[in-house]
Design an enzyme around this catalytic site. Structure first.
Site, PDB file in Angstrom:
ATOM      1  N   SER A   1       2.921 -14.751   8.183  1.00 12.70           N
ATOM      2  CA  SER A   1       4.009 -15.725   8.221  1.00 12.70           C
ATOM      3  C   SER A   1       5.081 -15.370   9.240  1.00 12.70           C
ATOM      4  O   SER A   1       5.623 -16.250   9.923  1.00 12.70           O
ATOM      5  CB  SER A   1       4.636 -15.847   6.829  1.00 12.70           C
TER       6      SER A   1
ATOM      7  N   LYS B   1       7.099  -1.864  -0.322  1.00  7.74           N
ATOM      8  CA  LYS B   1       5.798  -1.628  -0.948  1.00  7.74           C
ATOM      9  C   LYS B   1       5.125  -0.422  -0.300  1.00  7.74           C
ATOM     10  O   LYS B   1       3.905  -0.338  -0.186  1.00  7.74           O
ATOM     11  CB  LYS B   1       4.933  -2.888  -0.851  1.00  7.74           C
TER      12      LYS B   1
ATOM     13  N   TYR C   1      -1.628 -19.788  10.063  1.00  8.52           N
ATOM     14  CA  TYR C   1      -0.951 -21.042   9.731  1.00  8.52           C
ATOM     15  C   TYR C   1      -1.052 -22.045  10.875  1.00  8.52           C
ATOM     16  O   TYR C   1      -0.685 -23.210  10.702  1.00  8.52           O
ATOM     17  CB  TYR C   1       0.508 -20.754   9.367  1.00  8.52           C
TER      18      TYR C   1
ATOM     19  N   LYS D   1      -3.906  -3.223   5.105  1.00  5.39           N
ATOM     20  CA  LYS D   1      -2.705  -4.048   4.965  1.00  5.39           C
ATOM     21  C   LYS D   1      -1.488  -3.126   5.062  1.00  5.39           C
ATOM     22  O   LYS D   1      -1.317  -2.213   4.264  1.00  5.39           O
ATOM     23  CB  LYS D   1      -2.710  -4.785   3.628  1.00  5.39           C
TER      24      LYS D   1
ATOM     25  N   LYS E   1      -4.204  -6.736   8.328  1.00  2.88           N
ATOM     26  CA  LYS E   1      -3.012  -7.565   8.150  1.00  2.88           C
ATOM     27  C   LYS E   1      -1.761  -6.711   8.340  1.00  2.88           C
ATOM     28  O   LYS E   1      -1.677  -5.638   7.733  1.00  2.88           O
ATOM     29  CB  LYS E   1      -3.023  -8.183   6.746  1.00  2.88           C
TER      30      LYS E   1
END
Length: 333
Positions: free
Chosen positions: A283, A226, A322, A200, A257
């Site tokens: 997203s 992060k 999505y 990630k 990801k």
């Protein structure tokens, strides 16, 4: 003019029937996992402005949506809670509440659609006031790895006890997959699988998701860094190390990801493991396709389908996207 006998690859593209016969990559509804956002209460679905077509759903609407998805051939969903601000805290204690929102949602959804596989997110960012994926060190300068892993292990057990088929640690703490596997097994929950967010990246593509779960509002920004725990986008070798550490610690599925900007990492993972490989079309990937289509610059359906094909072609067995519902709906129309 080509000489007689010279290759003519266009013969395999000359009409629809031939193109269908030789197509190398295909997507099925069962390859897709639909992320869903759940909210408390009995209110109407809440539109997510940065993610057209996506909504936050109360538990009853979530169960109805789960039934629809299963009827479309989608076999799994990933649940993400959007909590009220008064439930957030510095230490994310609400994550360990046996009656917290996501656990109630899992129980309800599993009762409504028993065959639907449920993945739950194991990370603290929906629960913390600072928006980070774990608890902070005493001086607040970083995420405390080992304290966070202890909490995540307890959180995973609660999710599995509620009925989650897979827990999906997305925090990128060192050693968390092994600790969660041990905790699940000791709790008699060995049948619960682990989908590890193994590679990630510290990506700029997560902004709409952070809006959807409210972690950006809690932190005061969608640009929260992060970088001390998520991977540097420049580093493929570090990603490889993370992926195969998670495999050695007991992950059942390895995830990359985001997906689209990291097709090389998906391919590297596929070539290096016999485990199933998942990829998360995040997203920001979804939002940018919609934004360009809304501006009239791109064809939404064709770009959607091409983006999913590229992820599958790179080596992903499963795709969190999505677009899952819209894609599956068209296949069933």
């Amino acid at each position: 003019m080509l000489n007689p006998g010279e290759p003519r690859p266009r013969r395999l593209r000359k009409n629809t029937a031939v193109r269908d016969l030789v197509r190398e990559t295909a997507i099925a509804s069962a390859d897709l996992i639909q992320p869903l956002f759940v909210i408390d209460g009995n209110g109407a679905p809440e539109d997510i402005s940065s993610m057209p077509g996506q909504q936050r759903l109360n538990t009853d609407d979530l169960c109805r949506e789960g039934k629809i998805l299963h009827e479309l051939g989608i076999r799994a969903v990933a649940l993400f809670p959007s909590l009220k601000s008064d439930l957030k805290s510095e230490d994310g204690a609400e994550a360990l509440n046996p009656e917290t929102l996501v656990l109630r949602a899992v129980r309800a959804l599993k009762a409504a659609v028993p065959e639907l596989q449920i993945l739950t997110d194991i990370a603290l960012d929906p629960y913390t006031t600072h928006g980070h994926d774990g608890v902070l060190t005493t001086d607040g300068s970083d995420v405390d790895n080992d304290r966070t892993v202890e909490i995540l292990s307890q959180m995973a057990v609660l999710n599995a006890e509620a009925g989650a088929d897979f827990v999906a640690p997305s925090d990128m703490m060192d050693g968390r997959v092994g600790a969660i596997r041990v905790a699940l097994d000791l709790a008699g929950l060995s049948s619960c699988g682990i989908v590890a967010y193994a590679a990630k990246f510290n990506s700029a593509y997560y902004g709409p998701f952070r809006d959807a779960v409210g972690s950006s509002k809690a932190a005061g920004t969608t640009l929260l860094s992060k970088a001390t725990y998520q991977l540097d986008p420049a580093n493929a070798r570090q990603a490889e190390r993370e992926l195969f550490l998670d495999e050695s610690e007991g992950a059942d599925i390895l995830m990359v990801k985001p997906a689209g900007p990291y097709l090389d990492i998906i391919r590297m993972t596929r070539e290096g493991t016999t485990l199933p490989v998942a990829a998360y079309q995040v997203s920001g990937e979804y939002a940018q396709i919609h934004a360009a289509a809304n501006a009239g610059w791109l064809d939404l359906k064709r770009c959607r389908d091409e983006s999913l094909l590229s992820i599958k072609r790179a080596g992903a067995d499963l795709i969190l996207t999505y677009f899952a519902k819209s894609w599956a709906s068209e296949q069933n129309s």
